[in-house]
Design a protein around this motif. Structure first.
Motif, PDB file in Angstrom:
ATOM      1  N   ALA A 158     129.859 -15.901  56.368  1.00 52.52           N
ATOM      2  CA  ALA A 158     128.783 -15.611  57.604  1.00 52.52           C
ATOM      3  C   ALA A 158     129.129 -16.540  58.594  1.00 52.52           C
ATOM      4  CB  ALA A 158     127.272 -15.727  57.009  1.00 52.52           C
ATOM      5  N   LYS A 159     129.537 -17.570  58.482  1.00 53.83           N
ATOM      6  CA  LYS A 159     129.528 -18.689  59.384  1.00 53.83           C
ATOM      7  C   LYS A 159     130.824 -18.468  60.399  1.00 53.83           C
ATOM      8  CE  LYS A 159     127.848 -22.394  56.642  1.00 53.83           C
ATOM      9  NZ  LYS A 159     127.985 -23.709  56.124  1.00 53.83           N
ATOM     10  N   SER A 160     131.784 -17.518  60.126  1.00 49.80           N
ATOM     11  CA  SER A 160     133.011 -17.231  60.750  1.00 49.80           C
ATOM     12  C   SER A 160     133.126 -15.703  60.925  1.00 49.80           C
ATOM     13  CB  SER A 160     134.108 -17.708  59.881  1.00 49.80           C
ATOM     14  OG  SER A 160     133.750 -19.008  59.574  1.00 49.80           O
ATOM     15  N   THR A 161     132.376 -15.004  60.560  1.00 46.65           N
ATOM     16  CA  THR A 161     132.491 -13.356  60.800  1.00 46.65           C
ATOM     17  C   THR A 161     131.761 -12.806  62.112  1.00 46.65           C
ATOM     18  OG1 THR A 161     132.321 -12.946  58.413  1.00 46.65           O
ATOM     19  CG2 THR A 161     132.239 -11.172  59.775  1.00 46.65           C
ATOM     20  N   VAL A 162     132.489 -12.267  62.841  1.00 46.50           N
ATOM     21  CA  VAL A 162     132.093 -12.056  64.378  1.00 46.50           C
ATOM     22  C   VAL A 162     132.053 -10.713  64.679  1.00 46.50           C
ATOM     23  CG1 VAL A 162     133.008 -12.512  66.650  1.00 46.50           C
ATOM     24  CG2 VAL A 162     133.369 -14.144  64.958  1.00 46.50           C
ATOM     25  N   LEU A 163     130.749 -10.278  65.329  1.00 45.48           N
ATOM     26  CA  LEU A 163     130.515  -8.974  65.930  1.00 45.48           C
ATOM     27  C   LEU A 163     131.421  -8.942  66.918  1.00 45.48           C
ATOM     28  CD1 LEU A 163     129.023  -6.109  66.012  1.00 45.48           C
ATOM     29  CD2 LEU A 163     127.484  -7.468  67.249  1.00 45.48           C
ATOM     30  N   LEU A 205     122.079   1.954  63.467  1.00 46.01           N
ATOM     31  CA  LEU A 205     121.057   2.427  62.425  1.00 46.01           C
ATOM     32  C   LEU A 205     120.743   1.231  61.490  1.00 46.01           C
ATOM     33  CD1 LEU A 205     119.956   4.859  60.714  1.00 46.01           C
ATOM     34  CD2 LEU A 205     122.258   4.810  59.400  1.00 46.01           C
ATOM     35  N   LEU A 206     121.660   0.259  61.293  1.00 48.86           N
ATOM     36  CA  LEU A 206     121.339  -0.918  60.373  1.00 48.86           C
ATOM     37  C   LEU A 206     120.887  -2.289  60.986  1.00 48.86           C
ATOM     38  CD1 LEU A 206     124.039   0.034  57.714  1.00 48.86           C
ATOM     39  CD2 LEU A 206     121.707   0.741  57.495  1.00 48.86           C
ATOM     40  N   GLY A 207     121.154  -2.248  62.250  1.00 45.07           N
ATOM     41  CA  GLY A 207     120.801  -3.696  62.970  1.00 45.07           C
ATOM     42  C   GLY A 207     122.209  -4.343  63.074  1.00 45.07           C
ATOM     43  N   LYS A 208     122.192  -5.567  63.697  1.00 48.84           N
ATOM     44  CA  LYS A 208     123.254  -6.445  63.845  1.00 48.84           C
ATOM     45  C   LYS A 208     123.377  -7.635  62.923  1.00 48.84           C
ATOM     46  CE  LYS A 208     123.865  -5.703  68.875  1.00 48.84           C
ATOM     47  NZ  LYS A 208     123.874  -6.381  70.377  1.00 48.84           N
ATOM     48  N   SER A 209     122.375  -7.591  61.977  1.00 48.96           N
ATOM     49  CA  SER A 209     122.560  -8.637  60.946  1.00 48.96           C
ATOM     50  C   SER A 209     123.930  -8.195  60.136  1.00 48.96           C
ATOM     51  CB  SER A 209     121.346  -8.687  59.941  1.00 48.96           C
ATOM     52  OG  SER A 209     121.309  -7.377  59.314  1.00 48.96           O
ATOM     53  N   LEU A 210     124.369  -9.436  59.439  1.00 48.61           N
ATOM     54  CA  LEU A 210     125.831  -9.467  58.716  1.00 48.61           C
ATOM     55  C   LEU A 210     125.444  -8.326  57.406  1.00 48.61           C
ATOM     56  CD1 LEU A 210     128.428 -10.254  58.552  1.00 48.61           C
ATOM     57  CD2 LEU A 210     128.072 -12.295  57.377  1.00 48.61           C
ATOM     58  N   LYS A 211     126.311  -7.741  56.899  1.00 50.10           N
ATOM     59  CA  LYS A 211     126.171  -6.835  55.986  1.00 50.10           C
ATOM     60  C   LYS A 211     127.406  -7.244  54.829  1.00 50.10           C
ATOM     61  CE  LYS A 211     122.740  -4.522  57.913  1.00 50.10           C
ATOM     62  NZ  LYS A 211     122.901  -5.146  59.212  1.00 50.10           N
ATOM     63  N   SER A 212     127.064  -7.195  53.486  1.00 54.56           N
ATOM     64  CA  SER A 212     128.292  -7.557  52.584  1.00 54.56           C
ATOM     65  C   SER A 212     128.028  -6.424  51.554  1.00 54.56           C
ATOM     66  CB  SER A 212     127.830  -8.894  51.985  1.00 54.56           C
ATOM     67  OG  SER A 212     126.775  -8.636  50.978  1.00 54.56           O
TER      68      SER A 212
END
Length: 345
Positions: free
Chosen positions: A238-243, A140-147
């Protein structure tokens, strides 16, 4: 569940994890035409969560992200950091906690070249501001990182070893880092309590350090007095958070639909309703509804004094709770967007 600072046992706990979803092709009520060249028939479902790098080539996530109670252990795990130059790489499971009480798993991926995050050796203070990073509802929101940001509202107690906080976690956030303003990880995001309003929780960093150190003996955490801007904290994380994307094959036949030809290893979006978050219900919209009831008052007069002149009375009122006409006492109504199914489709 009872945590220091409040009673949390009246709600329903749900994993902040995009659940395994049966592909549309396997939902069909008609059996696909068999193909001679396809001998092995596989029922395949996929799901996703979040993880973060803790050492070179090692990622921590939640146990329930890679081991499902219905489908078993994931047959394939792939890690990626969307938006970066790091591509998708396969991972293997190094260790899984024995019980859900310690909802952690350690993954290894030699191709993942990303800096590790530091885990805090000190517990956060009650009321401390925190930030969660993750990949919720990628369909729904896409694969970009969310905070998302909030604050600590419950510290671990003797009988409850979770950390509670008031920020919102959605499906797909499971396994992601909860960061303090010093950039260190204070918890691993794990679940959301559905009470009057969502309350989230995670595995504290000290327990996470113990788990990792059992399998990486040289691993240690760190304490920091630095205070960063929240934008800098998000950039650091963001540099280390993984999908984390997982695939379950040979899933439970009753849930996988009719038997069909082999399904390609694709990943399927979370089908839960975005409005009720898969619960099938919404909070009662009546402005005076509290716990399914509306407070009303009954007015009457009572004897106050008596004398030769006469009897003196005074006006009194007594409160009572009547059933809310909107939700019929349930404190919730059927979600009008998914018609109570909890499914967006």
């Amino acid at each position: 569940m009872v945590a220091a600072g409040g009673n949390l046992d009246k709600g329903r706990r749900v994993w902040a994890f995009s659940p395994a979803v049966v592909p549309d092709a396997e939902r069909s009520s008609q059996r696909p035409e068999p193909e001679i060249n396809k001998i092995r028939k596989v029922r395949s479902v996929g799901a996703n969560g979040t993880g973060f790098v803790v050492a070179n080539g090692y990622v921590v996530t939640n146990r329930h992200v890679v081991r499902d109670k219905l489908y078993g252990t994931a047959d394939m795990i792939q890690l990626s950091i969307p938006g970066s130059t790091i591509g998708t790489s396969p991972a293997i499971i190094v260790a899984i906690a024995k019980t859900d009480d310690l909802d952690l798993a350690l993954l290894q991926c030699d191709q993942l070249n990303a800096p590790p995050l530091t885990l805090s050796t000190e517990p956060p203070r009650l009321g401390k501001d925190v930030m969660a990073l993750g990949y919720p509802k990628i369909g729904l929101l896409g694969k970009s990182l969310k905070s998302t940001r909030g604050s600590i509202l419950a510290l671990p107690g003797p009988s409850d070893r979770w950390l509670g906080y008031d920020l919102v976690l959605n499906s797909g956030n499971s396994g992601g880092p909860l960061l303090g303003d010093d950039g260190n990880v204070v918890a691993v995001n794990t679940f959301t309590w559905i009470i009057d309003q969502p309350i989230s929780g995670g595995v504290p960093s000290d327990r996470t350090i113990e788990f990792i150190a059992d399998h990486l003996p040289d691993f240690t955490g760190a304490a920091s007095d630095a205070v960063l801007d929240w934008a800098d904290v998000a950039e650091l994380g963001a540099k280390s958070t993984v999908l984390v994307q997982v695939q379950f094959t040979d899933a439970v036949p009753a849930l996988a639909g009719v038997e069909g030809a082999q399904v390609e290893a694709n990943y399927y979006s979370d089908p839960s309703c975005a409005h009720c978050r898969g619960w099938g219900k919404l909070a009662c919209p009546h402005p005076k509804c509290s716990g399914g009831g509306i407070l009303k008052y009954r007015h009457y007069r009572e004897l106050w004094a008596a004398s030769k002149i006469g009897i003196v009375t005074r006006a009194r009122r007594k409160g009572f709770k009547s059933r809310c006409p909107t939700c019929s006492g349930a404190n919730a109504i059927k979600c009008k967007f998914c018609r109570g199914t909890g499914n967006a489709r």
